[in-house]
Design an enzyme around this catalytic site. Structure first.
Site, PDB file in Angstrom:
ATOM      1  N   HIS A 173       4.298  -1.516  -3.339  1.00 55.86           N
ATOM      2  CA  HIS A 173       4.003  -2.211  -2.081  1.00 55.86           C
ATOM      3  C   HIS A 173       4.555  -1.427  -0.895  1.00 55.86           C
ATOM      4  CE1 HIS A 173       3.696  -5.923   0.509  1.00 55.86           C
ATOM      5  NE2 HIS A 173       4.661  -5.276   1.153  1.00 55.86           N
ATOM      6  N   GLU A 174       5.824  -1.041  -0.969  1.00 53.55           N
ATOM      7  CA  GLU A 174       6.450  -0.362   0.166  1.00 53.55           C
ATOM      8  C   GLU A 174       5.852   1.024   0.402  1.00 53.55           C
ATOM      9  OE1 GLU A 174       8.222  -1.865   2.285  1.00 53.55           O
ATOM     10  OE2 GLU A 174       8.372  -3.683   1.087  1.00 53.55           O
ATOM     11  N   HIS A 177       2.634   0.894   2.329  1.00 50.05           N
ATOM     12  CA  HIS A 177       2.777   0.791   3.784  1.00 50.05           C
ATOM     13  C   HIS A 177       2.736   2.185   4.414  1.00 50.05           C
ATOM     14  CE1 HIS A 177       3.315  -3.422   4.539  1.00 50.05           C
ATOM     15  NE2 HIS A 177       4.358  -3.540   3.740  1.00 50.05           N
ATOM     16  N   TYR A 188       0.995  -4.152  13.065  1.00 46.83           N
ATOM     17  CA  TYR A 188       1.734  -5.109  12.242  1.00 46.83           C
ATOM     18  C   TYR A 188       1.916  -6.449  12.952  1.00 46.83           C
ATOM     19  CZ  TYR A 188       4.798  -6.263   8.332  1.00 46.83           C
ATOM     20  OH  TYR A 188       5.354  -6.827   7.199  1.00 46.83           O
ATOM     21  N   GLU A 197      -0.219  -6.030   5.110  1.00 46.46           N
ATOM     22  CA  GLU A 197       0.508  -6.604   3.975  1.00 46.46           C
ATOM     23  C   GLU A 197      -0.401  -6.766   2.757  1.00 46.46           C
ATOM     24  OE1 GLU A 197       3.612  -7.452   3.143  1.00 46.46           O
ATOM     25  OE2 GLU A 197       4.310  -6.471   4.963  1.00 46.46           O
ATOM     26  N   ASP A 270       6.711 -14.930  11.570  1.00 47.19           N
ATOM     27  CA  ASP A 270       6.257 -13.862  10.674  1.00 47.19           C
ATOM     28  C   ASP A 270       5.251 -12.934  11.366  1.00 47.19           C
ATOM     29  OD1 ASP A 270       6.032 -12.532   8.145  1.00 47.19           O
ATOM     30  OD2 ASP A 270       4.235 -13.698   7.685  1.00 47.19           O
ATOM     31  N   HIS A 275       2.779 -11.981   6.492  1.00 50.67           N
ATOM     32  CA  HIS A 275       2.990 -12.235   5.067  1.00 50.67           C
ATOM     33  C   HIS A 275       2.308 -13.523   4.613  1.00 50.67           C
ATOM     34  CE1 HIS A 275       6.530  -9.608   5.919  1.00 50.67           C
ATOM     35  NE2 HIS A 275       6.308  -9.166   4.701  1.00 50.67           N
TER      36      HIS A 275
END
Length: 353
Positions: A173-174, A177, A188, A197, A270, A275
C-alpha cells in the site's frame, strides 16, 4: 539510485487514518495519543512538500546497485524519530538478526519485483528509484506512512497494533503511494485523494494475493489484518469485499467506509474522506476481480493509473478504467467481457453518477 521525488505536491500518506487514532485517544490509549500528535506535527511540516520539478536530484550516492536498478535500504530508527541514521540492511546483505528489518527488506522486494516482473515498471519512478524503509520508528508509534521520499514504520503498541512492517499489504500500500506520485500525482483530498488511497489498497491486496498464490475467491480482501494486535485479532483497517465491516469495537470505533455512492461521506474529516470514500471504488475492484481474476483486474487498473490526472474524480476514473479495459481487450491481454464486467461493477456501487 537514491533520488528525490519529482511531483510538485506530495502527500504524507498514513495507513491508519486520524479518525481511528482519535477514537483510540478518547479511550485513553496513550500510544494513540502520542502517535496522533506526532502524525499531526509531521503533516503540518510535510503534507505538501515542494520538490524540484525540473529534474531528479541525487540525495546520496548509495553505491549498492548499478545505474537503473532499484536497491533496498532498511534503516533502524531504534525508537527515535530521525530517519536514515542506522542502516541495518542494504541490497544484497545477509539476513539481519532483527525480524522486523528482514520483513521490511523481504516484503519491499516482493512489491518491487511484482511491479517490475508483472507490470514492467522499474520501481516507483520507472527509473530504478531505491526503496528507503525506516523501521522501529518512535516509541510505540502506531502508524506507517509514505512521505514522498521514503517509508516509515512504527512498532505499534503490541496490544492494539503490532509492527507495521510485518504486513505485505501495508508495505505494498505505502509503496504504491510512491507509484501514484510518479504517475497521476492524484491530489490527496476529496475524491482524487480517495482514488489515491484506493489504488494503494488495490495493489496492496493484489500483491499479497500474487505472493500467496491466491485466487480472488481464496483471498480475505483485508487491508491491515496482519498488524492487528492481540486485543483486536480478526479485525482489520479496511475490507475491500465488504467496506464498512473491517472493524467495530470500542477502541477503534466503527468502520466508516461506504460501499455505494448513496452513502458517500461529505464531511471534512480525513481530508474530506480519503480513507473513507475509497471503500466505493474498492468494492468495484473486488467485484471485477471476482469475475475476471485479480491479476487481470490489476492490469486494467494499472493502465488506468497511468492515464489519470491529479484532480480526477470518481466519474472520470470510471471512464479511464473502461478505456483501459477496451485497450487491453483489443490487445488480447484481458477478455472483452471485462468491459461489461467493469461497467456492471461500477453501476453496483452507484457510478457513474
Amino acid at each position: 539510485m537514491h533520488k528525490k521525488g519529482c511531483s510538485k505536491s506530495v502527500c504524507q500518506c498514513f495507513i491508519v487514518p486520524n479518525y481511528i487514532l482519535e477514537n483510540m485517544a478518547l479511550n485513553d490509549v496513550e500510544a494513540a495519543r502520542v502517535s496522533l500528535a506526532k502524525s499531526r506535527q509531521m503533516r503540518r511540516r510535510r503534507i505538501f512538500k515542494e520538490y524540484d520539478i525540473k529534474g531528479v536530484t541525487a540525495l546520496t550516492d548509495a553505491g549498492s546497485g548499478r545505474h537503473g536498478e532499484s536497491a533496498r535500504h532498511v534503516y533502524d530508527c531504534k525508537g527515535g524519530t530521525k530517519l536514515r541514521v542506522n542502516e541495518a540492511r542494504k541490497e544484497g546483505d545477509r539476513s539481519s538478526g532483527d525480524h522486523v528489518v528482514n520483513q521490511a527488506y523481504d516484503y519491499s522486494g516482493v512489491v518491487r519485483d511484482y511491479f517490475k516482473e508483472v507490470l514492467h515498471r522499474n520501481s516507483m519512478d520507472n527509473e530504478g528509484l531505491d526503496l528507503i524503509l525506516n523501521v522501529h520508528y518512535g516509541n510505540k508509534f502506531t502508524n506507517a506512512y509514505w512521505d514522498g521520499d521514503e517509508m516509515v514504520f512504527g512498532d505499534g503498541d503490541g496490544i492494539i497494533f503490532s509492527n507495521f512492517a510485518d504486513s505485505l499489504d501495508v508495505i505494498g500500500h505505502e509503496l504504491t503511494h510512491g507509484v501514484t506520485q510518479f504517475t497521476s500525482g492524484l491530489e490527496y483530498e476529496g475524491q482524487s485523494g480517495a482514488l489515491n488511497e484506493h489504488l494503494s489498497d488495490v495493489f496492496g491486496v493484489t500483491i499479497k494475493q500474487y505472493h500467496l498464490k491466491q485466487t480472488a475467491a481464496d483471498a480475505d480482501w483485508l487491508i491491515g489484518a496482519d498488524i492487528m494486535g492481540p486485543t483486536l485479532k480478526g479485525q482489520a483497517l479496511r475490507s475491500m469485499k465488504a467496506p464498512g465491516t473491517a472493524f467495530d469495537n470500542k477502541l477503534m470505533g466503527k468502520d466508516l467506509q461506504p460501499d455505494h455512492m448513496r452513502n458517500f461521506y461529505k464531511g471534512e474529516r480525513d481530508n474530506h474522506g480519503v480513507h473513507i470514500n475509497s471503500g466505493i471504488p474498492n468494492k468495484a475492484f473486488y467485484l471485477v476481480s471476482m469475475e475476471i481474476g485479480t491479476d487481470k483486474a490489476a492490469l486494467i487498473w494499472f493502465d488506468a493509473m497511468q492515464n489519470l490526472f491529479a484532480t480526477a474524480n470518481f466519474n472520470q476514473f470510471v471512464q479511464v478504467v473502461i478505456k483501459a479495459a477496451q485497450k487491453l481487450a483489443d490487445g488480447g491481454t484481458v477478455p472483452h467481457t471485462a468491459i461489461k464486467t467493469i461497467e456492471d461493477a461500477f453501476k453496483a456501487v452507484g457510478l457513474p453518477e
